[in-house]
Scaffold this motif. Structure first.
Motif, mmCIF file in Angstrom:
data_model
loop_
_atom_site.group_PDB
_atom_site.id
_atom_site.type_symbol
_atom_site.label_atom_id
_atom_site.label_comp_id
_atom_site.label_asym_id
_atom_site.label_seq_id
_atom_site.Cartn_x
_atom_site.Cartn_y
_atom_site.Cartn_z
ATOM 1 N N VAL A 83 -2.103 -2.333 19.741
ATOM 2 C CA VAL A 83 -1.508 -1.190 19.058
ATOM 3 C C VAL A 83 -0.029 -1.424 18.770
ATOM 4 O O VAL A 83 0.497 -0.952 17.752
ATOM 5 N N GLU A 84 0.643 -2.193 19.625
ATOM 6 C CA GLU A 84 2.075 -2.422 19.453
ATOM 7 C C GLU A 84 2.394 -3.196 18.173
ATOM 8 O O GLU A 84 3.473 -3.021 17.588
ATOM 9 N N THR A 85 1.466 -4.062 17.728
ATOM 10 C CA THR A 85 1.755 -4.933 16.584
ATOM 11 C C THR A 85 0.720 -4.840 15.463
ATOM 12 O O THR A 85 0.786 -5.616 14.509
ATOM 13 N N ALA A 86 -0.213 -3.903 15.565
ATOM 14 C CA ALA A 86 -1.281 -3.812 14.555
ATOM 15 C C ALA A 86 -0.735 -3.552 13.160
ATOM 16 O O ALA A 86 -1.336 -3.965 12.161
ATOM 17 N N ASP A 87 0.400 -2.866 13.060
ATOM 18 C CA ASP A 87 0.973 -2.541 11.756
ATOM 19 C C ASP A 87 1.938 -3.596 11.234
ATOM 20 O O ASP A 87 2.400 -3.499 10.091
ATOM 21 N N THR A 88 2.245 -4.622 12.036
ATOM 22 C CA THR A 88 3.187 -5.663 11.605
ATOM 23 C C THR A 88 2.588 -7.065 11.619
ATOM 24 O O THR A 88 3.079 -7.949 10.917
ATOM 25 N N SER A 89 1.550 -7.300 12.401
ATOM 26 C CA SER A 89 0.933 -8.623 12.462
ATOM 27 C C SER A 89 0.310 -8.981 11.111
ATOM 28 O O SER A 89 -0.404 -8.163 10.514
ATOM 29 N N PRO A 90 0.556 -10.200 10.598
ATOM 30 C CA PRO A 90 -0.066 -10.588 9.325
ATOM 31 C C PRO A 90 -1.585 -10.466 9.331
ATOM 32 O O PRO A 90 -2.202 -10.205 8.292
ATOM 33 N N MET A 91 -2.206 -10.638 10.491
ATOM 34 C CA MET A 91 -3.661 -10.556 10.583
ATOM 35 C C MET A 91 -4.176 -9.142 10.342
ATOM 36 O O MET A 91 -5.278 -8.954 9.821
ATOM 37 N N PHE A 92 -3.391 -8.130 10.733
ATOM 38 C CA PHE A 92 -3.919 -6.772 10.774
ATOM 39 C C PHE A 92 -3.171 -5.742 9.906
ATOM 40 O O PHE A 92 -3.706 -4.666 9.666
ATOM 41 N N ARG A 93 -1.956 -6.038 9.465
ATOM 42 C CA ARG A 93 -1.142 -4.993 8.855
ATOM 43 C C ARG A 93 -1.730 -4.440 7.562
ATOM 44 O O ARG A 93 -1.609 -3.244 7.284
ATOM 45 N N GLY A 94 -2.382 -5.282 6.760
ATOM 46 C CA GLY A 94 -3.009 -4.777 5.541
ATOM 47 C C GLY A 94 -4.126 -3.795 5.851
ATOM 48 O O GLY A 94 -4.231 -2.735 5.225
ATOM 49 N N ALA A 95 -4.948 -4.123 6.833
ATOM 50 C CA ALA A 95 -6.035 -3.230 7.232
ATOM 51 C C ALA A 95 -5.481 -1.966 7.873
ATOM 52 O O ALA A 95 -6.022 -0.872 7.672
ATOM 53 N N PHE A 96 -4.405 -2.078 8.645
ATOM 54 C CA PHE A 96 -3.822 -0.892 9.272
ATOM 55 C C PHE A 96 -3.360 0.099 8.215
ATOM 56 O O PHE A 96 -3.515 1.317 8.375
ATOM 57 N N ARG A 97 -2.827 -0.403 7.113
ATOM 58 C CA ARG A 97 -2.345 0.486 6.046
ATOM 59 C C ARG A 97 -3.494 1.118 5.261
ATOM 60 O O ARG A 97 -3.411 2.282 4.888
ATOM 61 N N ASP A 183 -8.432 8.232 6.851
ATOM 62 C CA ASP A 183 -7.734 8.282 5.548
ATOM 63 C C ASP A 183 -6.331 7.680 5.605
ATOM 64 O O ASP A 183 -5.615 7.654 4.608
ATOM 65 N N GLY A 184 -5.928 7.190 6.780
ATOM 66 C CA GLY A 184 -4.666 6.477 6.887
ATOM 67 C C GLY A 184 -3.442 7.329 7.122
ATOM 68 O O GLY A 184 -2.324 6.806 7.195
ATOM 69 N N THR A 185 -3.610 8.645 7.264
ATOM 70 C CA THR A 185 -2.449 9.510 7.439
ATOM 71 C C THR A 185 -2.011 9.617 8.900
ATOM 72 O O THR A 185 -0.887 10.025 9.183
ATOM 73 N N ALA A 186 -2.872 9.257 9.836
ATOM 74 C CA ALA A 186 -2.524 9.327 11.251
ATOM 75 C C ALA A 186 -1.614 8.167 11.633
ATOM 76 O O ALA A 186 -1.806 7.030 11.184
ATOM 77 N N GLY A 187 -0.637 8.443 12.473
ATOM 78 C CA GLY A 187 0.231 7.401 12.985
ATOM 79 C C GLY A 187 -0.276 6.850 14.296
ATOM 80 O O GLY A 187 -1.368 7.195 14.771
ATOM 81 N N LYS A 188 0.536 6.015 14.922
ATOM 82 C CA LYS A 188 0.136 5.393 16.179
ATOM 83 C C LYS A 188 0.024 6.389 17.326
ATOM 84 O O LYS A 188 -0.595 6.082 18.352
ATOM 85 N N ASP A 189 0.607 7.563 17.157
ATOM 86 C CA ASP A 189 0.557 8.546 18.241
ATOM 87 C C ASP A 189 -0.869 8.907 18.619
ATOM 88 O O ASP A 189 -1.161 9.167 19.790
ATOM 89 N N VAL A 190 -1.798 8.909 17.638
ATOM 90 C CA VAL A 190 -3.188 9.268 17.966
ATOM 91 C C VAL A 190 -3.862 8.185 18.803
ATOM 92 O O VAL A 190 -4.845 8.452 19.491
ATOM 93 N N LEU A 191 -3.335 6.968 18.758
ATOM 94 C CA LEU A 191 -3.900 5.863 19.531
ATOM 95 C C LEU A 191 -3.432 5.878 20.976
ATOM 96 O O LEU A 191 -3.997 5.183 21.822
#
Length: 226
Positions: A83-97, A183-191
């Motif tokens: 969760v700490e890097t899901a939005d910045t890691s090249p492997m995952f950031r596109g899917a996170f968005r 739908d992508g509107t939730a932030g990391k707080d829900v995790l």
């Protein structure tokens, strides 16, 4: 963290624990085969945002980003996204968005003890309901032209209860966050919300072998003599 899941869906409609925003399987979904030892790189069922309602699709557990150019065998381990890097890691950031999913499961496994003598534990919801793991998904075209849907489970720091067994755990969504996560509107707080209450017991060691007992409900039964 190496989390394996077990899925015990039997009915065309999802149980009430997932019925707030996800009321039923898509038309034609049918009954899902019970499975008790699902390992990374094998197929799981995930829920993704559809045009009108969530859709149930099959996905390889181990995310392959759309930009990956090498053969699949060269992929690093991507079955968990921190969760700490899901939005910045090249492997995952596109899917996170843009491509989030929910991975329903009736439980998961973790191990304690030394590598040479590991003890497998099974974790499930204390109330017997399904767990809703936060996930990410992608579609990738292989060098041979095959289109592959894949996914990963988002993991977080363990809460105080889980920390006795492992320092990480799957990020589990609450029903009131399902729609916003998809739908992508939730932030990391829900995790990072407190997970549902869990229960635990030790199971037979055969679960240490990928796929062993996948068709057998005794795979998640309490180990005898423990």
């Amino acid at each position: 963290m190496k989390t394996w899941v077990t899925s015990r869906w039997k009915n065309p409609c999802l149980p009430g624990q997932l019925s707030v925003e996800i009321n039923s399987l898509p038309e034609g979904g049918g009954n899902l085969r019970a499975r008790y030892n699902i390992a990374p790189t094998t197929e799981v069922q995930i829920l993704i945002a559809g045009e009108r309602e969530p859709e149930l699709v099959s996905a390889r557990w181990g995310l392959v980003p759309s930009w990956w150019k090498k053969p699949l065998r060269g992929m690093p381990a991507t079955f968990n996204a921190r969760v700490e890097t899901a939005d910045t890691s090249p492997m995952f950031r596109g899917a996170f968005r843009a491509r989030r999913c929910i991975i329903p499961a009736s439980g998961f496994f973790e191990w304690t003890g030394e590598k040479s003598d590991r003890v497998p534990h099974y974790f499930s919801a204390a109330d017997g309901g399904l767990l809703a793991f936060a996930g990410l998904w992608e579609r990738w075209k292989s060098p041979e032209g095959e289109l592959i849907t894949s996914c990963t489970i988002v993991v977080r720091d363990a809460d105080d209860w889980m920390d006795r067994y492992h320092d990480r755990m799957p990020a589990m969504l609450h029903p009131d966050d399902f729609a916003a996560w998809l739908d992508g509107t939730a932030g990391k707080d829900v995790l990072r919300r407190p997970p549902p209450a869990l229960q635990e017991w030790i199971v037979a060691r055969r679960v240490n072998k990928a796929g062993a007992g996948d068709e057998d409900p005794e795979t998640i039964a309490p180990a005898r003599g423990v």
